[in-house]
Motif scaffolding. Sequence first.
Motif, PDB file in Angstrom:
ATOM      1  N   THR A 204      47.348 -81.864  69.967  1.00  0.00           N
ATOM      2  CA  THR A 204      46.822 -80.666  70.615  1.00  0.00           C
ATOM      3  C   THR A 204      45.659 -80.118  69.786  1.00  0.00           C
ATOM      4  O   THR A 204      45.457 -80.531  68.631  1.00  0.00           O
ATOM      5  CB  THR A 204      47.907 -79.588  70.727  1.00  0.00           C
ATOM      6  N   GLN A 206      45.437 -77.191  68.482  1.00  0.00           N
ATOM      7  CA  GLN A 206      45.972 -76.495  67.306  1.00  0.00           C
ATOM      8  C   GLN A 206      46.400 -77.477  66.224  1.00  0.00           C
ATOM      9  O   GLN A 206      46.179 -77.242  65.031  1.00  0.00           O
ATOM     10  CB  GLN A 206      47.171 -75.606  67.699  1.00  0.00           C
ATOM     11  N   VAL A 289      54.797 -73.028  70.003  1.00  0.00           N
ATOM     12  CA  VAL A 289      53.765 -73.696  69.205  1.00  0.00           C
ATOM     13  C   VAL A 289      54.117 -73.541  67.723  1.00  0.00           C
ATOM     14  O   VAL A 289      54.333 -72.420  67.250  1.00  0.00           O
ATOM     15  CB  VAL A 289      52.364 -73.082  69.473  1.00  0.00           C
TER      16      VAL A 289
END
Length: 316
Positions: A204, A206, A289
């Motif tokens: 991802t 992030q 997350v």
Amino acid sequence: MLITEAVLKAELGGIQASLNWKTVEPFAKIANRNFRKQIGVELYNELIKPNTNLTELKEIAVGVVAWQSYDLAFPHLKMKVGDLGLMKSSPQNTVAITKWEYVDSREANLQVVDKLLEDFFELLEMEAPEVWKNSEAYKTRNRLFLRSASELGKKLTLVGRNSRFFDVLTTYIERAENNYVKPLLTPTLFRSLKQKWQEAATLTAQESELIQGIQWALAYLAMYEAYPYLPMIVDMNGMREARYKDGTREEETADAKLKNVQRQALWNDGQKFLGDIREFLDAESSPTVFTEYYQKNQINTLSEDLDFTDKPHVIL
């Protein structure tokens, strides 16, 4: 082997036809073994096939082995050993090179080897052939968040792109991961992120940003961990610092003042990058997350809220 007499002379260019292959062949065998160890048996066996599809990789690999063979042989080419002992030949109309020219040539040889090695691994990562991805050498190279001299050099420019130095530094990169990064991320998040990194899974946005931050921190903290040990020799004669001047090795007691200043700078930079990682995780972590870090943060916050030490309170 990857090279023959004709290939060696073609790769080096400046080598004269009179160079005897029998003189260089033992060193070529050593260079082949060294290179095979670096890239793994599986990929090496693929490269020595006459009909391999990895043509550009093979071309660079041949250059690596040729130049490393030449450098290994280089100190011995100027001497002859026989019944009369050690001698040097000086044929008519030839002039012996000076010491600085010899040292400069050795350094130039190794610079070519380092450059070719970086080109090889850069192309290898781009092409990623199956024979490489299924090898033990691939797993060994990808066990760390910093995988190559190229990745290290982009973050810590003072070390350049030196593969021989990177091989020495891998132990300290691993130490820095375990000592600083794993406790910060939490062991669970650290392991899951590294697994995705090693398996080349889709990351991802992030996760990619977090890995970039980890690499910055590791570059400086690995050097911080390695710094006291890199120039030191420890044996039955005690501890010394090794230096090379005009090709001559000198050993003397290490001067700690300059080293301590630079090591402190590496520590400060490393802590700054760890702080950046912490700020990023604090901002981005949530129940979905970087869950492990978020849960740890929640527990720590709750513990702080329940701590009434030095706070006014009423006992009912």
